[in-house]
Motif scaffolding. Structure first.
Motif, PDB file in Angstrom:
ATOM      1  N   LYS A 219       5.619 -12.419 -27.446  1.00 17.21           N
ATOM      2  CA  LYS A 219       6.278 -11.182 -27.019  1.00 17.21           C
ATOM      3  C   LYS A 219       5.939 -10.908 -25.553  1.00 17.21           C
ATOM      4  CE  LYS A 219       6.093  -6.296 -28.241  1.00 17.21           C
ATOM      5  NZ  LYS A 219       5.603  -5.354 -29.254  1.00 17.21           N
ATOM      6  N   TRP A 220       6.960 -10.817 -24.714  1.00 21.58           N
ATOM      7  CA  TRP A 220       6.727 -10.583 -23.290  1.00 21.58           C
ATOM      8  C   TRP A 220       6.687  -9.096 -23.000  1.00 21.58           C
ATOM      9  CZ3 TRP A 220       5.647 -14.141 -19.509  1.00 21.58           C
ATOM     10  CH2 TRP A 220       5.737 -15.491 -19.910  1.00 21.58           C
ATOM     11  N   ILE A 221       5.778  -8.719 -22.125  1.00 21.73           N
ATOM     12  CA  ILE A 221       5.726  -7.337 -21.658  1.00 21.73           C
ATOM     13  C   ILE A 221       5.938  -7.371 -20.153  1.00 21.73           C
ATOM     14  CG2 ILE A 221       4.199  -5.337 -21.348  1.00 21.73           C
ATOM     15  CD1 ILE A 221       3.146  -5.832 -24.050  1.00 21.73           C
ATOM     16  N   ARG A 222       6.942  -6.588 -19.710  1.00 19.93           N
ATOM     17  CA  ARG A 222       7.272  -6.639 -18.277  1.00 19.93           C
ATOM     18  C   ARG A 222       7.428  -5.245 -17.715  1.00 19.93           C
ATOM     19  NH1 ARG A 222      10.582 -11.160 -20.086  1.00 19.93           N
ATOM     20  NH2 ARG A 222       9.730 -13.047 -19.138  1.00 19.93           N
ATOM     21  N   VAL A 223       6.970  -5.067 -16.498  1.00 18.24           N
ATOM     22  CA  VAL A 223       7.261  -3.842 -15.767  1.00 18.24           C
ATOM     23  C   VAL A 223       8.664  -4.014 -15.198  1.00 18.24           C
ATOM     24  CG1 VAL A 223       6.627  -2.410 -13.797  1.00 18.24           C
ATOM     25  CG2 VAL A 223       4.831  -3.520 -15.145  1.00 18.24           C
ATOM     26  N   PRO A 224       9.561  -3.025 -15.434  1.00 17.67           N
ATOM     27  CA  PRO A 224      10.910  -3.173 -14.883  1.00 17.67           C
ATOM     28  C   PRO A 224      10.852  -3.368 -13.368  1.00 17.67           C
ATOM     29  CG  PRO A 224      10.727  -1.185 -16.240  1.00 17.67           C
ATOM     30  CD  PRO A 224       9.347  -1.770 -16.137  1.00 17.67           C
ATOM     31  N   GLN A 225      11.799  -4.150 -12.908  1.00 18.61           N
ATOM     32  CA  GLN A 225      11.831  -4.552 -11.492  1.00 18.61           C
ATOM     33  C   GLN A 225      11.594  -3.380 -10.526  1.00 18.61           C
ATOM     34  OE1 GLN A 225      13.443  -7.875 -11.372  1.00 18.61           O
ATOM     35  NE2 GLN A 225      12.731  -8.200  -9.288  1.00 18.61           N
ATOM     36  N   HIS A 226      12.308  -2.281 -10.761  1.00 15.45           N
ATOM     37  CA  HIS A 226      12.266  -1.186  -9.778  1.00 15.45           C
ATOM     38  C   HIS A 226      11.016  -0.321  -9.927  1.00 15.45           C
ATOM     39  CE1 HIS A 226      13.864   0.684 -13.364  1.00 15.45           C
ATOM     40  NE2 HIS A 226      13.581   1.868 -12.856  1.00 15.45           N
ATOM     41  N   ARG A 227      10.152  -0.655 -10.874  1.00 16.42           N
ATOM     42  CA  ARG A 227       8.909   0.121 -11.014  1.00 16.42           C
ATOM     43  C   ARG A 227       7.683  -0.679 -10.576  1.00 16.42           C
ATOM     44  NH1 ARG A 227       9.862   4.354 -14.747  1.00 16.42           N
ATOM     45  NH2 ARG A 227       7.902   5.248 -14.054  1.00 16.42           N
TER      46      ARG A 227
END
Ligand code: 9Z3
Length: 378
Positions: free
Chosen positions: A302-310
């Motif tokens: 399961k990947w956890i990512r900070v959205p690009q614009h944040r």
């Protein structure tokens, strides 16, 4: 590794490598901390943070180190505290600390947050609201005695502290968690292969002997003509002992660091299969600030990512206790990868740890329920 050979490796390691001088002091502090929070039924997490050194000489002048500044560990510790945990923060001396990390920036002195007014020191108004928020959280945690800070420098100090603290955490059963974010050396110089004094580069002053006189094995770091030759030995894999022996009921979260994206998930999976603990968090050196992969038996990959614009490097607000996403003085990413200044007004930057810790807290709740259900007589 079979249980008996892991035990043998453990006993060989700890009988050859002397304990750190402050071990007993650390144990005393940890014992009191653990017993107080255990009595109050609180969850305790041991967060390890920062890099271990590998000394080359007994009177250490030279050592091998790694890049970690302890951002992951210090940031995660704050979020665990926000979620009600008591935190034992076992960190590399002088690496980042929870709360004060917001003000130990690599390009800024803490003095830049202050100014003089009528002969007194005051916090600059532009920093004041953010600093008040950090100060309040820090003071609350301190007054509640929910943060214990311990430190190590070398790989051996780290392993001694980890073993002692883990064993003290045993009575907590599944309420104990181990969040192993420290960047731990895979190779080291055993004590009996370490030269006592500073390795000499001048051939006229080369040492002739290793550590223990006549019985000495060849020193692991030595000169050969004008070259320095270092041949290190593998550090025994202590995750096995942590899982099976030191704190068998605790929830264990380990980190896997890679630089090659094509092997990250496989390596994390391999580690999970090998040690059968709860969770491996995989991260890549260049993207670790905004994406990680959880690999667990419960949820697979399961990947956890900070959205690009944040994602940002330069944000200094603390609306969600974010601070600068990168406070490392040893960091090595090209700046362009960090998308400086891309966070629009009104949308505070997100630290990836603010997404990681709530996920882990939920896993911990399920973990505790599972262990408790197993323990109930049917
Ligand atoms: C990590 O992967 C941490 O997330 C980082 C954090 C060290 C990348 P920073 O201090 O970096 O925030 O700059 N830790 C790796 C832990 C480790 O050494 N794992 C071993 C491995 O990868 C296995 S337990 O082989």
């Amino acid at each position: 590794m079979a249980a008996s050979s892991a035990q043998q490796a453990e006993s060989d390691y700890f009988s050859n490598e002397p304990p750190p001088k402050d071990l007993q002091a650390n144990v005393t502090l940890a014992r009191e901390f653990i017993s107080r929070h255990n009595d109050e039924g609180r969850r305790i997490v041991l967060v390890t943070s920062g890099g271990t050194t590998v000394p080359l000489e007994t009177h250490t002048v030279r050592y091998i180190d790694n890049f970690s500044a302890g951002t992951r560990g210090a940031t995660s510790a704050e979020y665990f505290l926000q979620h009600g945990y008591a935190v034992i923060f076992l960190h590399r001396q002088f690496s980042l600390l929870p709360y004060s990390r917001h003000y130990s920036h690599n390009t800024r002195s803490f003095l830049d947050y202050m100014r003089e007014e009528n002969g007194r020191v005051v916090v600059d108004e532009r920093q004041s609201a953010d600093m008040l928020e950090v100060l309040r959280q820090y003071t609350q945690v301190k007054n509640q005695g929910r943060l214990l800070i311990l430190s190590f420098v070398t790989i051996t100090e780290y392993l001694w502290d980890l073993r002692e603290v883990a064993q003290l955490m045993r009575p907590l059963g599944p309420r104990a968690m181990f969040y192993l974010a420290a960047a731990v050396s895979d190779f080291f110089v055993p004590r009996d292969r370490m030269v006592e004094h500073k390795i000499q580069s001048n051939e006229e002053f080369h040492q002739t002997e290793g550590g223990d006189g006549a019985n000495a094995r060849a020193p692991a770091a030595r000169t050969d003509g004008r070259k320095l030759v270092i041949d290190l030995e593998p550090v025994p894999k202590f995750l096995q002992q942590l899982v099976d022996g030191w704190a068998p009921e605790g929830m264990i979260v380990s980190f896997k660091l890679e630089t090659d994206p094509s092997i990250l998930v496989r390596k994390a999976q391999y580690s999970l299969n090998k040690y059968s603990h709860t969770l491996v968090i995989g991260n890549l050196l260049l993207t670790r600030k905004w994406e990680v992969v959880f690999v667990s038996a419960l949820e697979g990959e399961k990947w956890i990512r900070v959205p690009q614009h944040r994602r940002t490097k330069s944000f200094s607000g603390v609306a969600s206790l974010v601070g600068s996403a990168d406070q490392s003085s040893k960091d090595d990413e090209p700046e362009s990868l960090l998308e400086i200044g891309t966070v629009p007004r009104g949308e505070p930057a997100v630290e990836i740890e603010s997404l990681i810790i709530p996920e882990i807290e939920q896993m911990h709740t399920k973990y505790i329920e599972k262990i408790q259900a197993k323990a109930k007589p049917s």
